[in-house]
Design an enzyme around this catalytic site. Structure first.
Site, PDB file in Angstrom:
ATOM      1  N   MET A   1      24.278   9.088   2.885  1.00  0.00           N
ATOM      2  CA  MET A   1      24.039  10.307   3.659  1.00  0.00           C
ATOM      3  C   MET A   1      24.151  10.025   5.156  1.00  0.00           C
ATOM      4  SD  MET A   1      23.674  13.475   3.100  1.00  0.00           S
ATOM      5  CE  MET A   1      22.796  14.090   1.665  1.00  0.00           C
TER       6      MET A   1
ATOM      7  N   PHE B   1     -11.503  -7.817  13.165  1.00  0.00           N
ATOM      8  CA  PHE B   1     -10.385  -8.217  12.313  1.00  0.00           C
ATOM      9  C   PHE B   1     -10.081  -7.104  11.305  1.00  0.00           C
ATOM     10  CE2 PHE B   1      -8.856 -10.353   8.379  1.00  0.00           C
ATOM     11  CZ  PHE B   1      -7.611 -10.704   8.869  1.00  0.00           C
ATOM     12  N   GLN B   2      -8.831  -6.760  11.204  1.00  0.00           N
ATOM     13  CA  GLN B   2      -8.348  -5.694  10.307  1.00  0.00           C
ATOM     14  C   GLN B   2      -9.033  -4.358  10.596  1.00  0.00           C
ATOM     15  OE1 GLN B   2      -8.177  -7.094   6.173  1.00  0.00           O
ATOM     16  NE2 GLN B   2      -6.120  -7.836   6.614  1.00  0.00           N
TER      17      GLN B   2
ATOM     18  N   GLU C   1       0.814  -1.225   0.000  1.00  0.00           N
ATOM     19  CA  GLU C   1       0.000   0.000   0.000  1.00  0.00           C
ATOM     20  C   GLU C   1       0.840   1.264   0.000  1.00  0.00           C
ATOM     21  OE1 GLU C   1      -0.659  -2.598   1.990  1.00  0.00           O
ATOM     22  OE2 GLU C   1      -2.772  -3.131   1.752  1.00  0.00           O
TER      23      GLU C   1
END
Lengths: 191, 591
Positions: free
Chosen positions: B485, B114-115, B52
């Protein structure tokens, strides 16, 4: 530090005149009364490290679903300006007014600010009498009592409430609940 | 026109009505009804990512490369939490993003289902605004409002969280309002600048002896029209111009008045011009700490004009003497008109002296590096990449680190919206998905992600997305086997103790490219570089280009943290001792 008072163009060290005087301001914030709006306001303060001395909120215009949040905050003038602008940036915020600045512009010391506190005091004998007498002197109302205790309702400026509470401490102070500051501008005009 | 339809259907309808052609996303339980609608239509193309976060950055890249909002569709719980980095990135860089998240059904909210996660709670500080839709009849209004809020004023990301039962429910859909600004109850961005202030700014500029334009991402966000006006204004006034990382391309790098980027890794001439200027015209930039260096030594003699659409940017870190709140495009239009109609003119003698001074700084050649015939210098790699691609239709994204700064220093941008980089948040892993987003929007363009070997591994899985959709993105990895860096800062701050900044066990990037179905290149000789770059350009597939560069090269010039613009560490002065002592005790605490 090798700072110079009169910087030349090429000087690296330059001390700007920073006005870092801490001021206390009262802000009035008109918001849509939608879920999460208070979390947005509070999250802004905690996320950006601003102070909240007092916060009061309630729906004030039911038909428009508008709430009025009154915030007392402290910071340098630059930080206070930031707070105002950051609040204004929140989508559900309609208007942010710095009542302290408005009062200043109208040559007043402060906006009208009041707080309400419920103060529970328990004890007997002289202390009990003294508490009642002082309650009277502060124009506090007794709204609950037994032979062992009083609950005072007191309204006034924050300083008055603070003073009342500190006086009640040796007289058997049990607990305090405060509303936080509600404030409006003096005069005929509204926000 | 209103119609009855399901919530899931409304989402697709609203996207179409908002002119959305592409959505980046990843399915999951709580968005299945919307995915069921997606597959039954072809007006909106869905690009399936592999993570995502990749969807978020791809949408950012799409937005930055088109000027349109990027749209993301992800599921509840981990789908939403994986979006948080991309949302924060878009918030910091003012990128318009509309993120639609699925949520557990309303009756399960608060149940630790759930989720389930508190999506609006988690994303509240990293979005411009967010909504949880509890009633299907609010959905159409909220979706249209979401697009309006994301794209107007100072752009930014928004989240619309839609519980699964709302997606299934049937309600009334209505199209976008003809005038969303008037329709909104409380949100009123100010786009037009105050005329009197703009006039005052023109006067101040005309009397300047040592002026400078300091421009930022706001010019790019305002649209190509704003960049055009900026160029006109620079031509009219003859003032020097520098830009932040986010603003590169708004004024062409080949332009006569261009000083190069300013700030921590900006050019000597840009930073010295800023330090010594008497009038600074800040346009769509926000005085970030990478720009100002030490704030109390920032441009001590300058009168500062600050043009910004966001009032909260004014006086945040640096006091503006003349703030102008408004959209850069609108304000510049007025400023150019006033400058022309009042026949204002910069003082020619002062400007001549100023440019002589600037040219002297420029002669310091602050981007110089020691060429090497055996090893590829990273700066040289970017220079060659630039020379071999500059005449093409290119979009350049980057990850975050040394390679990003070298790209900003050595790749010349001639137009806005061509440079996609994570400036504010500094998100390693931004570049590849952003490059994919740009390539989706511009299928025939040459889209290159200039990457580092550490950053690229943060979202390498998106190679698979690029292969699936036939997106021939080119990942140009400056491979020095270090988080360069981080190492540079350890050398500056921590006695050269290189704690965990060396990457052992790097993958074989050529084989990795092939494993994904792309093409791999590896080059370690300067003499082979041009040929390999040409080959890379010719390949019509995703490419991982493993460019082995000098491992220990560092990025200069540099304003060490806690120092001022005129205390730059220049490349030829940056010996080991200077590097070790560059940052004082106070500066060490800074980032």
């Amino acid at each position: 530090m090798n700072a110079q008072a009169n910087p030349t163009a090429l000087s690296a060290y330059f001390l700007a005149e920073v006005s870092d005087k801490i001021e206390t301001h009262t802000l009035s914030v008109l918001v849509d009364n939608e879920p999460g709006v208070l979390a947005r306001v509070i999250g802004l303060f905690s996320g950006r490290g601003y102070n909240i001395d007092s916060l009061t909120v309630s729906e004030t215009e039911h038909e428009k679903h508008l709430s009025r949040i009154t915030i007392v905050t402290t910071g340098t003038p630059m930080v206070i300006e930031q707070i105002r602008n950051q609040l204004d940036r929140l989508v559900p915020v309609h208007r942010v007014t710095d009542l302290t600045v408005q009062a200043r512009m109208a040559n007043q010391e402060k906006p009208l600010e009041r707080e309400l506190a419920l103060v529970k005091v328990a004890g007997s004998g002289d202390k009990r009498l003294e508490a009642l007498r002082l309650g009277d002197a502060f124009r506090a109302t007794v709204i609950d009592a037994t032979t062992d205790h009083f609950v005072f309702e007191i309204t006034g400026r924050t300083s008055k409430i603070e003073q009342f509470i500190s006086i009640m401490k040796p007289l058997g102070l049990v607990e305090v609940s405060r509303t936080g500051v509600a404030a409006v501008q003096r005069g005929a005009e509204g926000l | 026109m209103t119609r009855e339809m399901t919530g899931a259907n409304m989402v697709i309808q609203a996207l179409q009505d908002q002119g959305v052609d592409t959505v980046f996303g990843y399915p999951g339980g709580a968005v299945l009804p919307i995915y069921d609608e997606i597959i039954q239509q072809d007006a909106v193309e869905h690009i399936l990512v592999r993570h995502e976060q990749g969807a978020g950055h791809a949408a950012e890249g799409y937005a930055r490369a088109t000027g349109k909002p990027g749209v993301v569709l992800v599921t509840s719980g981990p789908g939403a939490t994986n979006m948080v980095t991309a949302l924060t990135d878009a918030m910091m860089d003012s990128i318009p993003l509309v993120c639609i998240t699925g949520q557990v059904p309303t009756h399960l909210i608060g149940n630790d289902a759930f989720q389930e996660c508190d999506t609006v709670g988690i994303t509240r500080p990293c979005t411009k605004h967010n909504w949880l839709v509890r009633d299907v009849d609010d959905l159409a209004r909220i979706l249209h409002e979401a697009f309006y809020v994301a794209t107007s004023g100072r752009p930014g990301p928004v989240v619309v969280d839609i519980p699964k039962d709302v997606q299934f429910a049937t309600g009334t859909y209505h199209g976008p309002s003809a005038n969303p600004a008037a329709a909104h109850k409380s949100y009123r961005p100010q786009v037009k600048g105050d005329a009197q202030s703009i006039r005052a700014a023109a006067e101040l500029m005309a009397h300047a002896k040592k002026p400078v334009f300091y421009t930022g991402g706001g010019v790019v966000n305002s649209g190509p029209h704003a960049a055009q006006l900026l160029r006109e204004l620079v031509d009219l006034t003859g003032f020097p111009i520098t830009s932040t990382l986010m603003g590169l391309g708004a004024y062409p790098a080949s332009g006569a008045n261009w000083l190069g980027m300013l700030g921590m890794h900006g050019t000597f001439e840009a930073n010295m011009t800023m330090h010594d200027c008497d009038v600074m015209v800040c346009i769509g930039a926000r005085f970030d700490d990478r720009i100002t260096g030490r704030v109390d030594a920032f441009a001590p003699d300058a009168k500062i004009i600050h043009i910004d659409i966001d009032p909260s940017s004014i006086n945040k870190t640096v006091k503006a003497h003349l703030p102008i709140i408004g959209d850069v495009g609108h304000v510049l239009e007025d400023l150019v008109r006033i400058w022309r109609s009042s026949s204002l003119k910069a003082d020619p003698a002062a400007m001549k002296a100023w440019w002589e001074q600037i040219d002297a700084w420029r002669a310091r050649n602050s981007l110089a590096y020691k060429p090497n015939e055996d090893i590829i210098m990273p700066q040289y790699a970017i220079q060659r990449l630039y020379e071999l691609t500059k005449d093409r239709n290119t979009y350049i994204s980057t990850e975050v680190g040394q390679h990003q700064m070298w790209a900003a220093q050595f790749y010349g941008f001639e137009a806005p919206n061509r440079w996609l980089t994570s400036g504010g948040l500094g998100t390693m892993g931004y570049g590849l998905p952003a490059c994919i987003g740009a390539q989706v929007a511009h299928r025939d363009a040459l889209c290159i992600d200039i990457a580092g070997d550490a950053s690229i591994l943060m979202n390498i899985q998106e190679m698979s997305t690029a292969v699936q959709y036939g997106l021939p993105v080119k990942v140009f990895v400056l491979n020095n086997q270090y988080m360069g860096m981080v190492r540079q800062w350890q050398q500056l701050l921590h006695g050269n103790r290189l704690s965990h900044s060396y990457t052992d066990s790097l993958p074989d990037f050529v084989k990795l490219a092939e494993a994904y179905g792309g093409v791999g290149f590896r080059v370690d000789k300067p003499g082979d570089l041009d040929g390999a770059i040409e080959e890379m350009i010719a390949v019509d597939k995703p490419v991982l280009f493993d460019c082995r560069v000098a491992n220990l090269a560092n990025c200069f010039p540099m304003i060490p943290s806690g120092k001022a613009h005129n205390e730059m560490l220049l490349p030829d002065e940056a010996n080991d001792e200077a590097v070790a002592n560059a940052i004082g005790a106070a500066g060490k605490a800074l980032v």
